[in-house]
Structure formats: C-alpha cells, structure tokens
Design a protein around this motif. Structure first.
Motif, PDB file in Angstrom:
ATOM      1  N   PHE A   2       0.810  -1.139  -0.243  1.00  0.00           N
ATOM      2  CA  PHE A   2       0.065   0.003   0.041  1.00  0.00           C
ATOM      3  C   PHE A   2       0.844   1.022  -0.029  1.00  0.00           C
ATOM      4  N   PHE A   3       1.779   1.303   0.946  1.00  0.00           N
ATOM      5  CA  PHE A   3       2.691   2.430   1.115  1.00  0.00           C
ATOM      6  C   PHE A   3       3.563   2.577  -0.218  1.00  0.00           C
ATOM      7  N   LYS A   4       3.986   1.610  -0.983  1.00  0.00           N
ATOM      8  CA  LYS A   4       4.856   1.492  -2.128  1.00  0.00           C
ATOM      9  C   LYS A   4       3.921   2.153  -3.090  1.00  0.00           C
ATOM     10  N   SER A   5       2.488   1.843  -3.297  1.00  0.00           N
ATOM     11  CA  SER A   5       1.923   2.220  -4.310  1.00  0.00           C
ATOM     12  C   SER A   5       1.658   3.981  -4.290  1.00  0.00           C
ATOM     13  N   LYS A   6       1.367   4.082  -2.994  1.00  0.00           N
ATOM     14  CA  LYS A   6       1.325   5.676  -2.794  1.00  0.00           C
ATOM     15  C   LYS A   6       2.305   6.498  -2.986  1.00  0.00           C
ATOM     16  N   LEU A   7       3.694   5.694  -2.648  1.00  0.00           N
ATOM     17  CA  LEU A   7       5.119   6.247  -2.970  1.00  0.00           C
ATOM     18  C   LEU A   7       5.074   6.593  -4.226  1.00  0.00           C
ATOM     19  N   ASN A   8       4.546   5.634  -5.286  1.00  0.00           N
ATOM     20  CA  ASN A   8       5.094   5.661  -6.589  1.00  0.00           C
ATOM     21  C   ASN A   8       4.018   6.654  -7.203  1.00  0.00           C
ATOM     22  N   ILE A   9       2.975   6.939  -6.666  1.00  0.00           N
ATOM     23  CA  ILE A   9       1.964   8.075  -7.149  1.00  0.00           C
ATOM     24  C   ILE A   9       2.702   9.375  -6.870  1.00  0.00           C
ATOM     25  N   LEU A  10       2.997   9.300  -5.767  1.00  0.00           N
ATOM     26  CA  LEU A  10       3.842  10.553  -5.445  1.00  0.00           C
ATOM     27  C   LEU A  10       4.877  10.978  -6.291  1.00  0.00           C
ATOM     28  N   LYS A  11       5.761   9.957  -6.558  1.00  0.00           N
ATOM     29  CA  LYS A  11       6.917  10.014  -7.520  1.00  0.00           C
ATOM     30  C   LYS A  11       6.470  10.458  -8.807  1.00  0.00           C
ATOM     31  N   ASP A  12       5.478   9.715  -9.310  1.00  0.00           N
ATOM     32  CA  ASP A  12       4.858   9.894 -10.817  1.00  0.00           C
ATOM     33  C   ASP A  12       4.481  11.372 -10.730  1.00  0.00           C
ATOM     34  N   LEU A  13       3.879  11.862  -9.782  1.00  0.00           N
ATOM     35  CA  LEU A  13       3.218  13.386  -9.833  1.00  0.00           C
ATOM     36  C   LEU A  13       4.358  14.331  -9.632  1.00  0.00           C
ATOM     37  N   HIS A  14       5.593  13.909  -8.971  1.00  0.00           N
ATOM     38  CA  HIS A  14       6.727  14.742  -8.743  1.00  0.00           C
ATOM     39  C   HIS A  14       7.374  14.899 -10.087  1.00  0.00           C
ATOM     40  N   ARG A  42      -4.135   6.548 -12.752  1.00  0.00           N
ATOM     41  CA  ARG A  42      -4.899   5.543 -13.271  1.00  0.00           C
ATOM     42  C   ARG A  42      -3.939   4.204 -13.385  1.00  0.00           C
ATOM     43  N   ASP A  43      -2.672   4.192 -13.833  1.00  0.00           N
ATOM     44  CA  ASP A  43      -1.777   3.140 -13.973  1.00  0.00           C
ATOM     45  C   ASP A  43      -1.865   2.486 -12.602  1.00  0.00           C
ATOM     46  N   ASN A  44      -1.534   3.326 -11.653  1.00  0.00           N
ATOM     47  CA  ASN A  44      -1.275   2.860 -10.161  1.00  0.00           C
ATOM     48  C   ASN A  44      -2.437   2.102  -9.968  1.00  0.00           C
ATOM     49  N   LYS A  45      -3.716   2.732 -10.302  1.00  0.00           N
ATOM     50  CA  LYS A  45      -4.829   2.072  -9.819  1.00  0.00           C
ATOM     51  C   LYS A  45      -5.035   0.770 -10.400  1.00  0.00           C
ATOM     52  N   ILE A  46      -4.776   0.474 -11.704  1.00  0.00           N
ATOM     53  CA  ILE A  46      -4.703  -0.774 -12.227  1.00  0.00           C
ATOM     54  C   ILE A  46      -3.681  -1.911 -11.703  1.00  0.00           C
ATOM     55  N   LYS A  47      -2.716  -1.090 -11.465  1.00  0.00           N
ATOM     56  CA  LYS A  47      -1.663  -2.040 -10.591  1.00  0.00           C
ATOM     57  C   LYS A  47      -2.205  -2.630  -9.382  1.00  0.00           C
ATOM     58  N   GLN A  48      -2.798  -1.862  -8.677  1.00  0.00           N
ATOM     59  CA  GLN A  48      -3.362  -2.289  -7.211  1.00  0.00           C
ATOM     60  C   GLN A  48      -4.313  -3.334  -7.546  1.00  0.00           C
ATOM     61  N   SER A  49      -5.271  -3.152  -8.631  1.00  0.00           N
ATOM     62  CA  SER A  49      -6.515  -3.969  -8.775  1.00  0.00           C
ATOM     63  C   SER A  49      -5.831  -5.173  -9.166  1.00  0.00           C
TER      64      SER A  49
END
Length: 446
Positions: free
Chosen positions: A406-418, A439-446
């Motif tokens: 969970f934390f890794k996915s959120k960290l990836n989102i922050l990195k991508d946004l940055h 959207r890509d991170n949501k797909i990876k989580q699902s």
C-alpha cells in the motif's frame, strides 16, 4: 445410479430418477423416449423451458412437480453449475428471473423465484470488494452520532428530575440487589477487554473493511436511536448514591452563544472520554436506554459472528463478559433494569436483522425501493455484498506485505506526480501525465 454424478446420467438413468420421483409413463414417454432427456438437460432446465414445448404438453400437476424436482436437483448440484458458469447466466439458471417475458406475459414460475443465487454451497462468495470509501463514510457517521450523543447527554443532565421530589422508581432487581460501588468500573473494564479482542479480530480478518463499516453503521444507528429515547423522557435517578444536579451555565454575559459554547465544551469532555466513568465522565439522565449495554452487546455479537465456530471458548468468554457486564451495570445501580433490557434487545435484534438481510439479499430484492427508503445505510453499504462474509484471516507476514504494498503504491503515485509536475512540458500534457499515472497505479493495485 445414486453413485453416478448427475452430469453423467444417461437417458435410462433419468428415466429411473423420474420414476423414483413419482412420474407416470406418459411423462417418461415425452421426456425420455421422445426428447432423450439426460442428466445435463435436467441441470439446465429453466422457466422458459417449462413454458414451451415439450414441457408445456404436460399436465399442470406434472409440470409443477417436475419443476420442484428439478429445482431440488439443481440446488444439490450448485457446485457443478458454478464450474460450468451457468449460475452467472440468467438465461439458463433456474433461480434467476427471466427477461424473456414481458410484464403481462410473465412465466408462472419466475415470480416465485426472484432470489439471488449463491455462488457456493454454503452461500459464501469468493470475491468481496473492500470499498474503503464506504468504511471511511461509516466511520464519519459514527463520529457524528457520538458527538450528537454527547451533546444530548449534556442536555438531559440539566433536565434530570429533582432527587428529593422524584425518588428512584420501583425496580425488582435494584430493590433486591445491594449497591456495589466498584461494579460500574468493572463493567467498563469488561467492555475495554471486549473492544481489545474486537480490534485483534479486525487486524487479522481478511475482510476487515466490511466488518468496520458494519460495526460503525450499526453502532451509530443504535446510539442515534438512544439520543431520541433519552431526550423525550427523563427518568428519575435510579440510585440514591448518585449526586445528580443540573449544571449552572450562567455567565456574566448570559448569552445564548455563551451557554451553547459551555455545553459544547462539556460535550467534548464526554466525547473525549467515550462516556466512561473510568475516564472521569459522570453524567445523569441518560437512562433510557443503557449505552454501556449497547457497547457490550455489539462487541459480543461481532466477535462471535466473525470468528471461527470452532473457537467456542472465545465465544463462551465473550458471552460471559457480556452478561457479567450487564450485571455490573445493574449492581452499580447506574441504570434501571428496563434500560438494560431494552438496550440488549434493540442491539441484538438490529444486528440479527442487518446480517439476515445482508446474508440473504434475495429478501430485499423483490422490494428494493422500500428497502432503500427504510434502510438507506444498509442499501448503500451492502450493495456489493451478496452472500455470507467468510471468516478468512491473514498472517502477520501477509499484513506486513499488504501494508508495504500500500505504501509503495502511494509512494509511486507521489513520485510520478513529482516527475510530471517538474517535467518541462505544456500544462495540458502535464495534466494528462498526472491522470495517466494515477490510473496506472490503480490498475496495478487491482
């Protein structure tokens, strides 16, 4: 033939089964000799088949009896239908309403079969969405309700009847059991222990978010009802040992806003201490019905419902603590017996009604509009649950892995946004980049 799976039945086996079910030679002649009905055909017969040839040539008695026999046979072989994917096909399944018929030309069989098919023999479903948003909304709901409860407790405390003018009401239990000063503290210690067990269950349960929203929704609803009951009628103080006098809110300005601010501050003290005496909270007038009994009963029912049946010693302990907690409330003379009885009855009935509906969605499907009106929270929170929530648990390692993921996915989102925000590109493309990354991170989580 009894040892042969239904899927492997021949026409001869089907004939033997029909004779065993009590059908005469005419039915067997039409089904077996003329149409070569075998076991596979029996498992996929539906309402439409009974309304068309050759089944419509049978007498009404034979059609009804055959329909009941086929229904029983299909229910005994739901695992086979599930493997074949037939339960997901409303045009084939025996238990789903058929859209082939119009409102005025409905099948004589479909009206009584508007039930949702279970996907396994025990009614459990294999995939349950966590729906964390619903869990968060239910948490917000119970927080708001507890705030309202705390504020109402302040109001009813100021409306408590004068102890000299209105003595305690006659009560069979209180009149025959002496007052035990430490009993109420023991009740709250018991509740704290049950709450700790419930937190452990939530921590390891695989479907913890469903459990959380059910617990918050039910607890919030019962306490909201409690606000109404203790506000509309003020009972006299149940024990002479209680020192209950209205608080004095008069200030120098004596303004309405000043009194309201004082009451809100008192409500915050009650809310912060969860209304518990061991937290320094002492209130009067909130008698009908007992909030402590509600908490004990809800915790007991949720613990016993969402822990395995073979852990009988835990269920026994939970029930004992529920009953002893209620005894401690009465022994402390903090509530009348009717307060405790009503609290236990309302909490237990609401829990059972809620879970009966959620475990059998077919009970509400025939009148979904009325269900949405009278049970709006249930209709929203349980819209994606169609079966019994299985008691499946995660190991500590699985919990840690899920948290890390969970934390890794959120960290990836922050990195991508940055990266997107710092990239030297036009504003529209930057916006598209942000949307694509999320959207890509949501797909990876699902």
């Amino acid at each position: 033939m009894s040892e042969t799976p239904v899927m492997e039945w021949t026409v001869k086996d089907t004939e033997v089964w029909l004779r065993k079910e009590g059908f005469d030679d005419t039915v067997i002649q039409i089904l077996c000799h003329q149409n070569q009905l075998n076991g596979k055909c029996l498992l996929v017969l539906n309402e439409h088949d009974f309304a068309t040839e050759p089944l419509n040539k049978l007498t009404l008695k034979d059609r009804k009896c055959l329909y009941i026999s086929c229904k029983s046979l299909q229910r005994d072989n739901q695992n086979v239908l599930l493997d074949l994917g037939l339960l997901e096909m409303p045009s084939v399944g025996l238990y789903a309403p058929q859209p082939h018929f119009s409102k005025n030309e409905c099948s004589e069989y479909s009206e009584s079969e508007r039930v949702s098919p279970p996907v396994s023999e025990d009614g459990r479903i294999h995939r349950l969405p966590a729906e964390k948003t619903k869990a968060f909304l239910s948490f917000c709901y119970v927080v708001v309700v507890t705030w309202i409860t705390a504020f109402v407790m302040v109001i009813v405390h100021d409306r408590v009847p004068d102890m000299k003018k209105y003595p305690p009401l006659p009560d069979i239990f209180l009149d025959n059991v002496p007052h035990i000063p430490w009993a109420f503290d023991m009740c709250e210690v018991t509740g704290t222990f049950l709450f700790t067990i419930w937190l452990i269950v939530l921590l390891f349960h695989k479907h913890r978010f469903i459990l959380m929203r059910r617990f918050f929704a039910l607890s919030g609803t019962v306490f909201l009802l409690r606000c109404v009951t203790m506000l509309i009628t003020s009972l006299s103080v149940p024990g002479a040992h209680l020192q209950c006098t209205p608080r004095n809110y008069t200030t120098q300005s004596s303004s309405v806003f000043g009194d309201l601010a004082t009451k809100l501050s008192q409500a915050y003290v009650i809310w912060r201490g969860a209304g518990m005496s061991i937290q320094g909270v002492r209130t009067c007038g909130d008698y009908m019905f007992s909030g402590h009994t509600v908490a004990l009963t809800m915790l007991n029912f949720f613990i016993t419902e969402y822990t395995p049946r073979h852990i009988y010693y835990l269920h026994t302990l939970s029930w004992m603590m529920n009953m002893f907690g209620i005894f401690f409330i009465l022994a402390a003379h903090e509530h009348y017996s009717i307060d405790v009885f009503v609290a236990f009855y309302i909490s237990s009935r609401l829990f059972l009604y809620y879970h009966t509906l959620s475990n059998n969605q077919a009970l509400m499907q025939r009148d979904s509009t009325r269900t949405k009106v009278w049970f709006p929270l249930f209709s929203y929170f349980e819209s994606s649950v169609d079966g019994i929530v299985p008691n499946e648990y995660e190991t500590p390692s699985e919990i840690v892995c899920n948290l890390l993921g969970f934390f890794k996915s959120k960290l990836n989102i922050l990195k991508d946004l940055h990266i997107c925000l710092t990239a030297k590109s036009s504003e529209p493309s930057t916006s598209n980049c942000v949307v694509d990354s999320v959207r890509d991170n949501k797909i990876k989580q699902s």
